[in-house]
Design a protein around this motif. Sequence first.
Motif, PDB file in Angstrom:
ATOM      1  N   ALA A 287       0.828  -1.207   0.000  1.00  0.00           N
ATOM      2  CA  ALA A 287       0.000   0.000   0.000  1.00  0.00           C
ATOM      3  C   ALA A 287       0.862   1.256   0.000  1.00  0.00           C
ATOM      4  O   ALA A 287       2.029   1.230   0.407  1.00  0.00           O
ATOM      5  N   ASN A 288       0.278   2.351  -0.463  1.00  0.00           N
ATOM      6  CA  ASN A 288       0.942   3.643  -0.321  1.00  0.00           C
ATOM      7  C   ASN A 288       1.106   3.956   1.160  1.00  0.00           C
ATOM      8  O   ASN A 288       0.303   3.496   1.996  1.00  0.00           O
ATOM      9  N   PRO A 289       2.133   4.687   1.573  1.00  0.00           N
ATOM     10  CA  PRO A 289       2.386   4.933   2.999  1.00  0.00           C
ATOM     11  C   PRO A 289       1.215   5.632   3.674  1.00  0.00           C
ATOM     12  O   PRO A 289       0.563   6.497   3.084  1.00  0.00           O
ATOM     13  N   MET A 290       0.940   5.247   4.917  1.00  0.00           N
ATOM     14  CA  MET A 290      -0.025   5.967   5.735  1.00  0.00           C
ATOM     15  C   MET A 290       0.603   7.306   6.127  1.00  0.00           C
ATOM     16  O   MET A 290       1.639   7.345   6.790  1.00  0.00           O
ATOM     17  N   ASN A 291       0.013   8.403   5.690  1.00  0.00           N
ATOM     18  CA  ASN A 291       0.550   9.721   5.999  1.00  0.00           C
ATOM     19  C   ASN A 291      -0.594  10.676   6.322  1.00  0.00           C
ATOM     20  O   ASN A 291      -1.765  10.275   6.397  1.00  0.00           O
ATOM     21  N   GLU A 292      -0.264  11.963   6.503  1.00  0.00           N
ATOM     22  CA  GLU A 292      -1.284  12.931   6.884  1.00  0.00           C
ATOM     23  C   GLU A 292      -2.346  13.099   5.806  1.00  0.00           C
ATOM     24  O   GLU A 292      -3.531  13.314   6.109  1.00  0.00           O
ATOM     25  N   LEU A 293      -1.961  12.985   4.538  1.00  0.00           N
ATOM     26  CA  LEU A 293      -2.930  13.112   3.452  1.00  0.00           C
ATOM     27  C   LEU A 293      -3.950  11.987   3.494  1.00  0.00           C
ATOM     28  O   LEU A 293      -5.161  12.215   3.373  1.00  0.00           O
ATOM     29  N   VAL A 294      -3.484  10.760   3.692  1.00  0.00           N
ATOM     30  CA  VAL A 294      -4.382   9.620   3.787  1.00  0.00           C
ATOM     31  C   VAL A 294      -5.301   9.784   4.985  1.00  0.00           C
ATOM     32  O   VAL A 294      -6.522   9.567   4.903  1.00  0.00           O
ATOM     33  N   ALA A 295      -4.733  10.177   6.130  1.00  0.00           N
ATOM     34  CA  ALA A 295      -5.538  10.356   7.337  1.00  0.00           C
ATOM     35  C   ALA A 295      -6.598  11.430   7.131  1.00  0.00           C
ATOM     36  O   ALA A 295      -7.749  11.281   7.566  1.00  0.00           O
ATOM     37  N   ARG A 296      -6.226  12.522   6.450  1.00  0.00           N
ATOM     38  CA  ARG A 296      -7.158  13.636   6.269  1.00  0.00           C
ATOM     39  C   ARG A 296      -8.372  13.221   5.442  1.00  0.00           C
ATOM     40  O   ARG A 296      -9.489  13.672   5.685  1.00  0.00           O
TER      41      ARG A 296
END
Length: 312
Positions: A287-296
């Motif tokens: 998967a693409n990394p879990m980051n702030e964009l994904v969380a948002r």
Amino acid sequence: MKERLITHLRHVDLAVPDYDKQFEFYTTMWGLTPAITDEGIAFLAAAGSPEQYSVRLRRAAEKRLDLIAFGASTPDDVDALAERLAADGVQLVTSPSKMQTPGGGYGFRFFDNDGRTVEVSAEVEVRAHRKVEAGESVPVKLSHVVINSPNPEATVAFYERHLRFALSDTLMHPRMGSMMWFLRTNRFHHSLAIARGPHVALHHASFEMRGIDEYMRGTGRLLRAGVEKVWGPGRHMAGNNTFSYFLDPHGNTVEYTTELEQLDEDTWHPHLYDFSDPMVSDQWGTANPMNELVARQSFNDPDRGVFVAPPV
């Protein structure tokens, strides 16, 4: 300890301004079947589920989560739960009575501590369903629902105390503390999870696929169609299930999953997982990394239906 009266998750109900676009997405693209439709309302069923419907769409001026519905075994259990909640000061939206939604049954609604509408029902007529065949990339059933709360500790306590949900696992971050709690009401690792978020909102709704092949076929179909992917494909540590998250036309996150873990409830001990460890977020590393964009993306828009019961 009082007995657990809720048996399983039934459906999630969404209000949407662009009803036609949402209806097209959930039927043509996501793979649900219209069970009953009327002017501005649709009850959408998953092929392999005995539930009358897994998603209800309602045309409305504002986007909101109308309600989350759970099942109980008997009308007596429905009555007992309603009496328990009322005695504990929980605000009932309706008293237990005969239901007017597809399949009938006997149920009631109440507000949780964040103001979401929750429904509990029994004796809903079983829908004629079928075995999903090999290669069919359509949902078998609604797997679980995750909700955002600005005060998740209180929301977890509400569902544990009043509804007897049990904690399966918790996700934490070294800098942010505990971030997500996975709650179960049967042997499946979770039918509800509560995430720390800036406001009350739907985090995501997840749909179980037949197996890995069907899960990947469904993921690929959405990617080829240009549906916006949020995160995945991958496999979580908590629950050991696969995940592919997409956005519906109104920005709600929806997930294809499969192989959600089933627990021995007598021996299970909850884990505290550090999701800054890449293996916790995704055991496969695909998967693409879990980051702030994904969380948002999963924060969603603030829910406009807090402490306002849906009209239907």
